[in-house]
Structures are given as C-alpha cells and as structure tokens.
Design a protein around this motif. Structure first.
Motif, PDB file in Angstrom:
ATOM      1  N   TYR A  97     -11.053   4.305  10.200  1.00 18.68           N
ATOM      2  CA  TYR A  97     -10.044   5.122  10.778  1.00 18.68           C
ATOM      3  C   TYR A  97     -10.623   6.898  10.975  1.00 18.68           C
ATOM      4  O   TYR A  97      -9.922   7.449  10.237  1.00 18.68           O
ATOM      5  N   ALA A  99       1.880   5.351   6.807  1.00 14.69           N
ATOM      6  CA  ALA A  99       0.849   5.251   7.853  1.00 14.69           C
ATOM      7  C   ALA A  99       0.559   6.487   8.408  1.00 14.69           C
ATOM      8  O   ALA A  99       1.677   7.084   8.888  1.00 14.69           O
ATOM      9  N   THR A 123      -4.244  -0.117  10.343  1.00  9.87           N
ATOM     10  CA  THR A 123      -3.077   0.383   9.364  1.00  9.87           C
ATOM     11  C   THR A 123      -1.934   0.629  10.021  1.00  9.87           C
ATOM     12  O   THR A 123      -0.952   0.545   9.011  1.00  9.87           O
ATOM     13  N   ALA A 153      -1.248   3.380   3.846  1.00  9.74           N
ATOM     14  CA  ALA A 153      -2.319   2.527   4.431  1.00  9.74           C
ATOM     15  C   ALA A 153      -3.342   3.375   5.030  1.00  9.74           C
ATOM     16  O   ALA A 153      -3.071   4.361   5.807  1.00  9.74           O
ATOM     17  N   VAL A 154      -4.685   3.333   4.482  1.00 10.92           N
ATOM     18  CA  VAL A 154      -5.779   3.980   4.965  1.00 10.92           C
ATOM     19  C   VAL A 154      -6.794   3.068   5.359  1.00 10.92           C
ATOM     20  O   VAL A 154      -6.823   2.147   4.903  1.00 10.92           O
ATOM     21  N   GLY A 155      -7.828   3.515   6.239  1.00 13.34           N
ATOM     22  CA  GLY A 155      -8.799   2.679   6.709  1.00 13.34           C
ATOM     23  C   GLY A 155     -10.261   3.381   6.413  1.00 13.34           C
ATOM     24  O   GLY A 155     -10.335   4.477   6.874  1.00 13.34           O
ATOM     25  N   CYS A 173      -9.133  -2.481   2.419  1.00 14.25           N
ATOM     26  CA  CYS A 173      -9.064  -1.208   3.331  1.00 14.25           C
ATOM     27  C   CYS A 173      -9.987  -0.638   3.946  1.00 14.25           C
ATOM     28  O   CYS A 173     -10.042   0.325   4.969  1.00 14.25           O
ATOM     29  N   TYR A 188       0.894  -1.317  -0.005  1.00 15.76           N
ATOM     30  CA  TYR A 188       0.031  -0.082   0.171  1.00 15.76           C
ATOM     31  C   TYR A 188       0.883   1.198   0.055  1.00 15.76           C
ATOM     32  O   TYR A 188       1.768   1.092   0.879  1.00 15.76           O
ATOM     33  N   CYS A 214      -4.983   1.714  -2.024  1.00 15.87           N
ATOM     34  CA  CYS A 214      -5.342   0.633  -1.032  1.00 15.87           C
ATOM     35  C   CYS A 214      -6.837   0.312  -1.208  1.00 15.87           C
ATOM     36  O   CYS A 214      -7.782   0.700  -1.182  1.00 15.87           O
TER      37      CYS A 214
END
Length: 434
Positions: free
Chosen positions: A205, A278, A266, A200-202, A258, A197, A253
């Motif tokens: 989040y 991240a 993440t 990294a993202v969520g 994700c 990635y 992502c």
C-alpha cells in the motif's frame, strides 16, 4: 499511471488513486499539429467508469454548452476501458493522424506523456483562464512539468482515517490526534480485541505509507532542476518508514496476512468488519457504505507527528489534456475548459462523487455531502504529489517501494538496508529517464 477509484464502484472493483502506466509511448518523430482548424469534429477519449451513465450525462451537458458556443464544431466522445489505456495512448502518440484531440489520463502519467511528446503545452491558456485561479495547488502540480502546464485537472482524490465508532465507544477511546497515538491506539485495540486489526496496513500500500514518510519530514526524491535523486533513505524518510512498518506484527497486523495487502485489501478488511481503522480515500466511501460497518464508522484526517496536525496525503486523480498532434488546438483547449471547468466538476461530484479540484467548488460540495469534510481538510492542510518525472511510472510499476516495505516487515532487511537498496533502484530509474 494511477487513477482514483470511482466512488460508485463496489469494493471488489476499487482502483487505487494513482495507477501507474507500465507502458509509455516512445518519442515520436513528428507529433506536431498541422494547422488549427476552427470547425470540424473533435475526438475525445475518456475513461469508462464502473457505472458510466451518470458521467455520460455530465459530459453531454458540457459538450452541448461547447457546441452552442462554437458553431460548426462537433464532438465525438469515446469511453475507453482503463485496462487498455496504455496501448491506446501509445498507438495515438505514434500515429498522430488517428489520434484524438483530447484524452483523460491519470495524473501520475503527466511527466511521461510530456517526455513522449504527446501532450500540448497550454501554459498561456491555463494562466488566462478564470476558473484555473482557484485550482488546488497539488492538482495544478499534477499537470505541470518543468514549469509548463500540460492539461487541466478533472478531479482529485485523497485518503484519510476511517475508524469504527462502535469499537472506539466500547473501549472508551477517542480518534488519535498524533501519529504516535495512532500507532499506540491500533495496538491497544488489537490487544483488547485480537480478532481485529487495530489499523489495517498493507506492505503493498504505497499511497497509504507515503503520509508517514511526509509527516516525518521525509521526501520520495530531491529535485535539482529537471533531475531527481532518491531521498527515500534520508534520516527523516527512514523515520517515517519505521513508523509505518511498526504497525506490522503480532501487535497489530501480522506480516503473514498484511505484508501482501494493497490499498483495496485494507479498505475491504475495514468494510467487512475485520479492522478497527483503515486509511481510505474519499473514493472508498461507497465501498465502506456497502459493507458490514455501515452506520458504525466515521472519518477524520490522518494525524501527523505533532498533536492536532494532519499528515500530508498523496493527491491522486485524473486530468484532461490536449494532444500536441491535434489539428484543432484552439477548439480543443476550449472543450477541455468546458469538461474540467467549475460547473462540470460540480455536476461530476453530484453524479459520480469525484472530488473537485477547485477550492470553492469543493467547499460547496462538502456542505452538500458531510462525508467529504475530512478529505477537504486534508487537502487544505497540504497534499503532496509524486516526483514529476517520467521515471515514476517505472518506479511504481516495478514495485520498488512495496518491495522495500515487505523486506522490512518480513525481517529480511532492516530499515536502513532496505531504504538504501530502494534508493539505488529509484536513482537508476531517474537516470534512465534522463
């Protein structure tokens, strides 16, 4: 309520800075204290940490100093599990006779606990306290409701940008200096190294997404006196939402992997070598150090929209407050000061890694531990807080914002529709809170 993750915790035990309580005590009919005894035993509830012994030593030192200054006063400390704090606090608010004199609590809970009538107004004592004059503005905001102070900040936690130095060196790129460059860099990395990635993202989040909204001039809510209305669907907020959700997809992502990720996931992706960047907290440092990227990463403030600027970060953390029902108000306030004062926060940083809420103590900590510097810079640039409304607990626990992000990245709704629907839900929660 959200409590910052403890630096001593491993990745699997990380807790996001800022855990919103899903259960709050109803207003009790009588939480007023009966008298103000200057002797006797003070009862204190503090949170049990993953590794609690270092915290206990710091607390014991503060208690010893308090007892030396207050002959005839005794202190009983109980460390309560974070998982059962909501039930314990609810019971304390509803049964003042069995309630402690002081409690540690997550900073997003302040408004709810004030509405429930559980916390004492200590505005005058806080204003006259020498240490308090150096309190970080965002930390002070976390104990303030309606212009009155209901506790003292214990520590603060913010997020910044972790990045892989080996990956950046291999690709001949530099850490991004603007939000647009962050997004393009993430996509470039994923294009060059599809097994990673880029960032990294969520979709779950929330506290990683907030800086994108704030950096674009958006707000979570607008305040009018003690009332709030959602601002998540304003033009500026939508621009931030678009920026964050643009990081989901085959170019960085994938939503299938994700969309459901939260902050812990993440950071774990980064620590395990699955992401080149991240958004993680000062409290994520130990987990990253324990991962496969140890020695191959660095941290810089998360960039804002303008080149060279820093995106506002959410100021998480915990506070300590005096209960309104305490029969030892004066002593309780003095013990609160001892537990949260500059000396104790400096020792707590050394013992647990908790970031101090005092600007001077934090600067000294950064000199001792260089990894703190980007987080100190982030706080200095102006961290932000959630609406000081008891409604925030409902908004957070009902996953209104994660649902909005996930609807967008899954393609079920566009940004405008998802933001409008989220705003309606937020406004309903604000209305219910009064």
């Amino acid at each position: 309520m959200k409590f910052s993750a403890r630096i001593a915790a491993p990745a699997a035990a990380l807790v996001l800075a800022g855990l919103t309580a899903t259960a709050c005590a109803p207003q009790t009919s009588d939480t007023g204290a009966k008298g103000d005894e200057k002797t006797g035993t003070l009862r204190v509830w503090l949170f049990q940490e993953v590794g609690n012994k270092p915290k206990e030593k710091v607390v014991d030192t503060a208690v010893a100093a308090f007892r030396k200054a207050h002959e005839g006063a005794k202190v009983e400390i109980e460390y309560i599990p974070v998982e059962t704090r909501a039930q314990r606090v609810k019971a304390a608010f509803n049964d003042p006779k069995s309630a402690p004199d002081l409690i540690e609590y997550g900073n997003t809970d302040t408004a709810g606990y004030v509405k429930d009538g559980g916390l004492a107004d200590i505005t005058s004592e806080f204003g006259a306290w020498a240490d308090a004059k150096d309190t970080d503005p965002a930390a002070k905001q976390s104990v303030t409701v309606g212009g009155k102070v209901y506790g003292a900040p214990l520590f603060v936690g913010v997020r910044a940008l972790y990045y892989r130095t080996d990956v950046f060196a291999d690709l001949g790129i530099e850490p991004p200096k603007s939000q647009a460059e962050l997004i393009s860099t993430a996509k470039k990395i994923h294009r060059k190294k599809p097994d990673l990635y880029g960032l990294a993202v969520g979709g779950a989040y929330t506290y990683g997404a907030m800086p994108f909204i704030w950096a674009n001039g958006g707000e979570l809510a607008d305040q009018d006196g003690s009332s709030y209305t959602s601002a998540i669907n304003s033009a500026k907020a939508r621009k931030g939402i678009e920026a964050y959700t643009s990081l989901f997809g085959a170019t960085n992502c994938p939503p299938a992997k994700c969309a459901a990720m939260g902050g812990n996931a993440t950071v774990t992706a980064f620590a395990s070598g699955k992401a080149a960047m991240a958004i993680g907290g000062d409290f994520s440092h130990a987990a990253v150090e324990a991962g496969s990227v140890k020695g191959k990463y660095a941290v810089v403030p998360l960039p804002g929209v303008a080149e060279g600027s820093i995106a506002p970060a959410f100021a998480g953390g915990n506070n300590i407050g005096v209960l309104k029902s305490s029969g030892h108000r004066t002593l309780a306030v003095e013990l609160m000061k001892e537990l949260t004062g500059k000396a104790s926060q400096a020792r707590m940083f050394d013992a647990m890694g908790f970031l101090p809420t005092y600007s001077d103590v934090r600067a000294a900590a950064a000199k001792r531990e260089p990894f703190v510097e980007p987080f100190v810079k982030t706080l200095g640039a102006g961290a932000k807080f959630v609406p000081a409304s008891p409604a925030w607990g409902q908004i957070d626990s009902s996953l209104i914002l994660p649902t909005m992000f996930q609807e967008i990245v899954s393609g079920r709704k566009d940004v405008a529709k998802a933001a409008d629907d989220a705003a309606k839900k937020m406004d309903a929660a604000f209305a219910d809170a009064g």
